[in-house]
Design a protein around this motif. Structure first.
Motif, PDB file in Angstrom:
ATOM      1  N   ILE A  86       0.818  -1.213   0.000  1.00 32.41           N
ATOM      2  CA  ILE A  86       0.000   0.000   0.000  1.00 32.41           C
ATOM      3  C   ILE A  86       0.857   1.271   0.000  1.00 32.41           C
ATOM      4  CG2 ILE A  86      -0.336   0.170   2.500  1.00 32.41           C
ATOM      5  CD1 ILE A  86      -3.298   0.956   1.829  1.00 32.41           C
ATOM      6  N   ASP A  87       2.010   1.214   0.633  1.00 36.57           N
ATOM      7  CA  ASP A  87       2.873   2.401   0.647  1.00 36.57           C
ATOM      8  C   ASP A  87       3.334   2.746  -0.766  1.00 36.57           C
ATOM      9  OD1 ASP A  87       2.860   2.827   3.537  1.00 36.57           O
ATOM     10  OD2 ASP A  87       4.014   0.973   3.628  1.00 36.57           O
ATOM     11  N   ASP A 102      -6.610   9.826   2.404  1.00 34.32           N
ATOM     12  CA  ASP A 102      -5.637   9.332   3.385  1.00 34.32           C
ATOM     13  C   ASP A 102      -4.228   9.418   2.809  1.00 34.32           C
ATOM     14  OD1 ASP A 102      -7.571   8.395   5.372  1.00 34.32           O
ATOM     15  OD2 ASP A 102      -8.079   6.865   3.890  1.00 34.32           O
ATOM     16  N   PRO A 105      -1.742   5.057   5.356  1.00 36.30           N
ATOM     17  CA  PRO A 105      -2.755   4.026   5.598  1.00 36.30           C
ATOM     18  C   PRO A 105      -3.315   4.072   7.012  1.00 36.30           C
ATOM     19  CG  PRO A 105      -0.802   3.089   4.561  1.00 36.30           C
ATOM     20  CD  PRO A 105      -0.455   4.493   4.968  1.00 36.30           C
ATOM     21  N   ARG A 113      -4.459  -2.813   6.132  1.00 38.14           N
ATOM     22  CA  ARG A 113      -4.042  -1.417   5.953  1.00 38.14           C
ATOM     23  C   ARG A 113      -4.810  -0.878   4.752  1.00 38.14           C
ATOM     24  NH1 ARG A 113       1.847  -0.836   5.015  1.00 38.14           N
ATOM     25  NH2 ARG A 113       1.581   1.263   5.833  1.00 38.14           N
ATOM     26  N   VAL A 114      -5.492   0.259   4.944  1.00 43.16           N
ATOM     27  CA  VAL A 114      -6.343   0.820   3.890  1.00 43.16           C
ATOM     28  C   VAL A 114      -6.098   2.315   3.738  1.00 43.16           C
ATOM     29  CG1 VAL A 114      -8.115  -0.926   4.344  1.00 43.16           C
ATOM     30  CG2 VAL A 114      -8.333   1.330   5.388  1.00 43.16           C
ATOM     31  N   ALA A 115      -6.412   2.829   2.555  1.00 46.94           N
ATOM     32  CA  ALA A 115      -6.358   4.261   2.290  1.00 46.94           C
ATOM     33  C   ALA A 115      -7.381   4.565   1.206  1.00 46.94           C
ATOM     34  CB  ALA A 115      -4.959   4.683   1.849  1.00 46.94           C
ATOM     35  N   GLU A 128     -10.896   2.763  -2.578  1.00 51.81           N
ATOM     36  CA  GLU A 128     -10.114   2.314  -1.437  1.00 51.81           C
ATOM     37  C   GLU A 128      -8.992   1.418  -1.939  1.00 51.81           C
ATOM     38  OE1 GLU A 128     -10.770  -0.012   2.839  1.00 51.81           O
ATOM     39  OE2 GLU A 128     -12.317  -0.130   1.312  1.00 51.81           O
ATOM     40  N   GLU A 131      -4.355  -3.289   1.616  1.00 56.64           N
ATOM     41  CA  GLU A 131      -3.270  -4.262   1.771  1.00 56.64           C
ATOM     42  C   GLU A 131      -3.694  -5.201   2.885  1.00 56.64           C
ATOM     43  OE1 GLU A 131       1.090  -4.440   3.727  1.00 56.64           O
ATOM     44  OE2 GLU A 131       0.828  -2.806   2.274  1.00 56.64           O
TER      45      GLU A 131
END
Length: 134
Positions: A86-87, A102, A105, A113-115, A128, A131
């Motif tokens: 996700i990063d 976001d 995350p 882990r979400v954003a 969205e 991860e």
């Protein structure tokens, strides 16, 4: 950047009524149910192929999902895409000039882990990035 669609989020006013529809009429199995305090929802993941339908009931009318229901009513809330990193995905969407809700995350259902990306940047669809925990 994305591996697959992780889930489709559906905002609901009554979780039991929505569950009856999805379980009884669509034969989707309930996989996981959780209160996600950080996002102000009670969420249920239903199985569909390799992905999920995520039913979202707000815990309070002032939460994001509560405000969504007040302004738009029940229905499609967001589309979630799965990523292994996700990063890196957030860096890619930032570099592409997409507006983020976001910057970093946060924790979502099942500790994932979400954003979120702003719908103004994604054709009107709240997006969205997920991860999952492994």
């Amino acid at each position: 950047m994305f591996g697959r669609i992780d889930h489709i989020g559906v905002a609901v006013e009554d979780l039991d009524d929505a569950l009856e529809l999805y379980k009884q009429k669509f034969s989707m199995g309930e996989q996981h149910r959780e209160v996600v305090e950080a996002q102000g929802v009670e969420a249920v993941l239903l199985e569909i192929g390799e992905g999920h339908v995520e039913l979202l009931k707000p815990l309070d009318p002032e939460t994001a999902v509560g405000k969504f229901l007040a302004s738009r009513g029940p229905g499609l809330h967001h589309v979630a895409y799965q990523t292994a990193d996700i990063d890196a995905a957030l860096e890619q969407v930032k570099a592409a000039g997409l507006e983020l809700i976001d910057e970093t995350p946060r924790v979502g259902i099942r500790g994932a882990r979400v954003a979120f990306l702003h719908p103004k940047a994604t054709g009107g669809v709240l997006t969205e990035i997920v991860e999952p925990t492994h």
